[in-house]
Motif scaffolding. Sequence first.
Motif, PDB file in Angstrom:
ATOM      1  N   LEU A   1       0.841  -1.201   0.000  1.00  0.00           N
ATOM      2  CA  LEU A   1       0.000   0.000   0.000  1.00  0.00           C
ATOM      3  C   LEU A   1       0.872   1.246   0.000  1.00  0.00           C
ATOM      4  N   ASN A   2       1.877   1.270   0.883  1.00  0.00           N
ATOM      5  CA  ASN A   2       2.775   2.425   0.969  1.00  0.00           C
ATOM      6  C   ASN A   2       3.452   2.701  -0.371  1.00  0.00           C
ATOM      7  N   ASP A   3       4.007   1.652  -0.975  1.00  0.00           N
ATOM      8  CA  ASP A   3       4.746   1.824  -2.230  1.00  0.00           C
ATOM      9  C   ASP A   3       3.837   2.303  -3.355  1.00  0.00           C
ATOM     10  N   PHE A   4       2.597   1.809  -3.367  1.00  0.00           N
ATOM     11  CA  PHE A   4       1.655   2.212  -4.413  1.00  0.00           C
ATOM     12  C   PHE A   4       1.332   3.701  -4.305  1.00  0.00           C
ATOM     13  N   PHE A   5       0.990   4.170  -3.107  1.00  0.00           N
ATOM     14  CA  PHE A   5       0.594   5.570  -2.949  1.00  0.00           C
ATOM     15  C   PHE A   5       1.782   6.522  -2.954  1.00  0.00           C
ATOM     16  N   ALA A   6       2.986   5.989  -2.740  1.00  0.00           N
ATOM     17  CA  ALA A   6       4.188   6.818  -2.851  1.00  0.00           C
ATOM     18  C   ALA A   6       4.685   6.889  -4.292  1.00  0.00           C
ATOM     19  N   GLY A   7       4.010   6.162  -5.181  1.00  0.00           N
ATOM     20  CA  GLY A   7       4.394   6.150  -6.582  1.00  0.00           C
ATOM     21  C   GLY A   7       5.615   5.300  -6.875  1.00  0.00           C
TER      22      GLY A   7
END
Length: 263
Positions: free
Chosen positions: A86-92
């Motif tokens: 989730l973190n990596d997805f929303f951090a691009g």
Amino acid sequence: MATREDIYANKIFLNAVLPLVKTIIASNEKYAKKFKNKNGIVGVSAKDPDGKVGTHYIIENGDFTVVKGPNDKCDVELEFGSIKDLNDFFAGKSKKLPKIKGWYHVGLLTATLSVLMYMAKLLGVTEPPQNDDEKDLVVKLYFSLLSTGISQLNKTGHPEVSKWVKKSPDRIFAWKVTGKPELSSYIRIKAGKSKAARGEYKRSKPFFTMRFDSTDSALGTLLGIDDMIEATITEKLIMEGAPEFGAQLGEYMLLVGSYAKGS
């Protein structure tokens, strides 16, 4: 297993970034129309050995209520395999898509994906938008993200932020643009407790205010285009309060930004 750093970042995404969808809906007619007359519960979540984490939206005739925590009764849910995903997805940092539940609620799903992508676009800009309304919206989103993000780091037990809040008397720290009070946000801290809010604090004069003379000046600092010291000398940025508190606040702003950008 999620690390402490993963958890700090996750709290910012779930409780400071994802709630910004409501701000976008309230500020942008194009995206408000996408949810007109729609009803349902939409969740964004991640699996974790210690229990599922998430944030969800309750939508009633297009009106949004943001609720912390996952919801087992979501009509539409974007479920990531882990907190880090989730973190990596929303951090691009990753294009790995979540598992989509309730894909047959096509209208609700497409409206949600559309506004999430728009939010990511606004938070990911490296240059000020050309459109004045978008400039205002980016500043409003950033001010809210910073105030809420700092508060979330305190509530999650980040050692630096928690130490600062724990030893602080009752104080208000605010972000403003001259002549545009609707963009303002602030955080109130006292003896270990913190609370962030949008808008101006009107009960009394804030203990410290980071005030910008224009939206362009705010974007210059927020996007890292302008040097903060030079902006202060030229009065694009006015520190209303002791300079050392401006440096301290700037340090925590950078901390929130580093978690939100995955750096």
